[in-house]
Scaffold this motif. Structure first.
Motif, PDB file in Angstrom:
ATOM      1  N   GLU A 120       2.969   1.756  -5.022  1.00  0.00           N
ATOM      2  CA  GLU A 120       2.498   2.838  -4.769  1.00  0.00           C
ATOM      3  C   GLU A 120       2.287   3.349  -3.328  1.00  0.00           C
ATOM      4  OE1 GLU A 120      -0.893   6.304  -6.539  1.00  0.00           O
ATOM      5  OE2 GLU A 120      -1.268   4.056  -6.156  1.00  0.00           O
TER       6      GLU A 120
ATOM      7  N   THR B  66      -5.228   9.680   0.477  1.00  0.00           N
ATOM      8  CA  THR B  66      -4.997  10.079  -0.832  1.00  0.00           C
ATOM      9  C   THR B  66      -5.837   9.005  -1.918  1.00  0.00           C
ATOM     10  OG1 THR B  66      -3.043   8.891  -0.825  1.00  0.00           O
ATOM     11  CG2 THR B  66      -2.951  11.151  -0.383  1.00  0.00           C
TER      12      THR B  66
ATOM     13  N   ASN C  54      -3.659   3.436 -13.048  1.00  0.00           N
ATOM     14  CA  ASN C  54      -4.733   3.018 -13.755  1.00  0.00           C
ATOM     15  C   ASN C  54      -4.548   1.656 -13.773  1.00  0.00           C
ATOM     16  OD1 ASN C  54      -6.570   2.767 -15.653  1.00  0.00           O
ATOM     17  ND2 ASN C  54      -5.420   3.734 -17.387  1.00  0.00           N
TER      18      ASN C  54
ATOM     19  N   SER D 193      -5.592   6.771  -5.181  1.00  0.00           N
ATOM     20  CA  SER D 193      -4.453   6.158  -5.939  1.00  0.00           C
ATOM     21  C   SER D 193      -4.291   6.813  -7.215  1.00  0.00           C
ATOM     22  CB  SER D 193      -4.626   4.455  -6.192  1.00  0.00           C
ATOM     23  OG  SER D 193      -3.828   4.012  -7.043  1.00  0.00           O
ATOM     24  N   ARG D 194      -3.294   6.688  -7.904  1.00  0.00           N
ATOM     25  CA  ARG D 194      -3.024   7.557  -9.288  1.00  0.00           C
ATOM     26  C   ARG D 194      -2.851   6.263 -10.297  1.00  0.00           C
ATOM     27  NH1 ARG D 194      -5.646  11.749  -8.348  1.00  0.00           N
ATOM     28  NH2 ARG D 194      -4.989  12.827  -6.587  1.00  0.00           N
TER      29      ARG D 194
ATOM     30  N   LYS E  84     -12.468   6.454  -6.405  1.00  0.00           N
ATOM     31  CA  LYS E  84     -11.119   6.815  -5.540  1.00  0.00           C
ATOM     32  C   LYS E  84     -11.443   8.062  -5.069  1.00  0.00           C
ATOM     33  CE  LYS E  84      -8.454   5.545  -8.810  1.00  0.00           C
ATOM     34  NZ  LYS E  84      -7.155   5.224  -9.829  1.00  0.00           N
ATOM     35  N   GLU E  85     -11.372   9.201  -5.797  1.00  0.00           N
ATOM     36  CA  GLU E  85     -11.438  10.468  -5.443  1.00  0.00           C
ATOM     37  C   GLU E  85     -12.559  10.883  -4.570  1.00  0.00           C
ATOM     38  OE1 GLU E  85      -9.198  13.070  -5.605  1.00  0.00           O
ATOM     39  OE2 GLU E  85      -8.106  12.064  -7.564  1.00  0.00           O
TER      40      GLU E  85
END
Length: 371
Positions: A54, A359, A364, A361-362, A338-339
């Motif tokens: 990613e 940003t 999981n 990470s998306r 994370k957010e």
């Protein structure tokens, strides 16, 4: 303007000072270099191969993660092993990896405060106190013409906090003397001539975690070629920081209902629960990661339930016998960071005028699947 790697990390260490970490915790820069401009930062819970892919696809220069990528000592670096392949990919794409772990858990406004806020815990206090912040006195001498500029710079860098007060300082007018030598380039005066200048002695308090940042602000805004300043530790102590948080819920509810709150707020599909579903919960405790060993500390603080991951069988039996409820949302519930970190760091860089993008990470990284 892009931020330098060291600048990004200075901001991160303002949120989670390295000095707050538990002894021997694997934190800090673990791979790569910070001596470069950073166009994009990726915030991750774990550094898996999918997370690295990613980062590569997004052109990331720096990954800031919660869990160490190098946890056990390396005896070698073979690129045909799973972890070796990850290290190789990071190095080839010049992606640095920085870890913020127990220092992010412990710090005010960090992991455990985010989890407590999400679960509706009011006025949270630490479950287990582990670190008392060292305070330093900063003393410097500034010409009157630049007094306000220098004072504002060090206070805006975070100096001057004392309890519930900010921008604390003491300022005394006097005069300073100096004689510039032959090779000097003095802001005031000329080589070989003794000068007497109206100056202000500035005194303020600096927490250990931001000493470097405050001194940099001082040196940047002070007009003198050679800046005189002192930094010395104080008997007065700063904040006491600790693991976990506990406090009363906004409203009491049954254990069954609170378990649903945990699932929703921590974004987990399931939880393991110890205790009777109808038990009324008034005071809750939470600790990110594996916090079962703090069961007795949570009980001592008066908690009806402890929310934490990786609860083992015998800890569950002990809690049941002692009358403490447990809710285990898994270790991966820490992904709340994370957010939160991405938002916090983005705002700091924006205030600085940096174009560096941050940003979350998306990917999981939950390793368990339930069937």
């Amino acid at each position: 303007m892009l931020a330098k790697g060291q600048t990004v990390i200075q901001h991160m260490e303002q949120l989670a000072p390295k000095s707050a970490a538990e002894p021997d915790d694997r934190i800090g820069l673990q791979l790569g270099s910070l001596n470069k401009e950073i166009s994009q930062v990726l915030i991750a819970l774990d550094v898996t191969e999918e997370v690295v892919d990613e980062a590569v696809a997004a052109g990331v220069d720096l990954i800031i993660a919660h869990h160490a990528i190098i946890y056990r000592p390396l005896k070698g670096l073979q690129t045909d092993t799973p972890m070796g392949r990850i290290y190789e990919k990071l190095i080839k794409h010049d992606i640095a990896v920085y870890i913020s772990h127990t220092n992010l858990d412990i710090t005010e406004g960090g992991m455990n405060d985010w989890m407590a806020e999400a679960l509706g815990i009011q006025n949270p206090v630490s479950i287990h106190e582990v670190h008392t912040e060292t305070l330093y006195k900063l003393v410097t001498f500034v010409p009157k013409s630049h007094h306000q500029e220098v004072l504002d710079a060090v206070l805006n860098a975070g100096a001057g906090h004392l309890g519930e007060y900010s921008h604390c300082s003491f300022n005394t007018e006097g005069f300073g003397t100096f004689m510039p030598l032959a090779d000097s380039s003095p802001f005031i005066g000329a080589p070989g001539k003794l000068e007497r200048v109206d100056e202000v002695r500035v005194e303020t308090i600096v927490p250990d975690g931001i000493r470097k940042k405050v001194v940099q602000a001082l040196l940047k805004h002070h007009p003198y070629e050679e800046v005189a300043y002192d930094l010395y530790p104080l008997e007065l102590k700063g904040r006491t920081l600790g693991l976990g948080r506990t406090g009363k819920l906004r409203q009491e509810m049954t254990l069954e209902d609170f378990a649903e709150v945990v699932k929703q707020q921590l974004d987990v599909p399931h939880v393991r629960v110890v205790g009777k579903p109808g038990r009324v919960i008034r005071k809750a405790a939470v600790i990110g990661g594996s916090g079962g060993k703090f069961m007795h500390a949570a009980m001592f603080k008066g908690a009806d339930v402890l929310v934490t991951g990786d609860v083992d069988y015998h800890t569950a039996l002990d809690a049941l016998a002692a009358g403490l409820c447990l809710i285990d949302p898994g270790h991966n519930a820490e992904k709340i960071m994370k957010e939160k970190v991405a938002l916090w760091l983005s705002e700091k860089l924006k205030q600085q005028g940096a174009a560096t993008k941050v940003t979350a990470s998306r990917i999981n990284t939950e390793p368990f699947r339930f069937m």
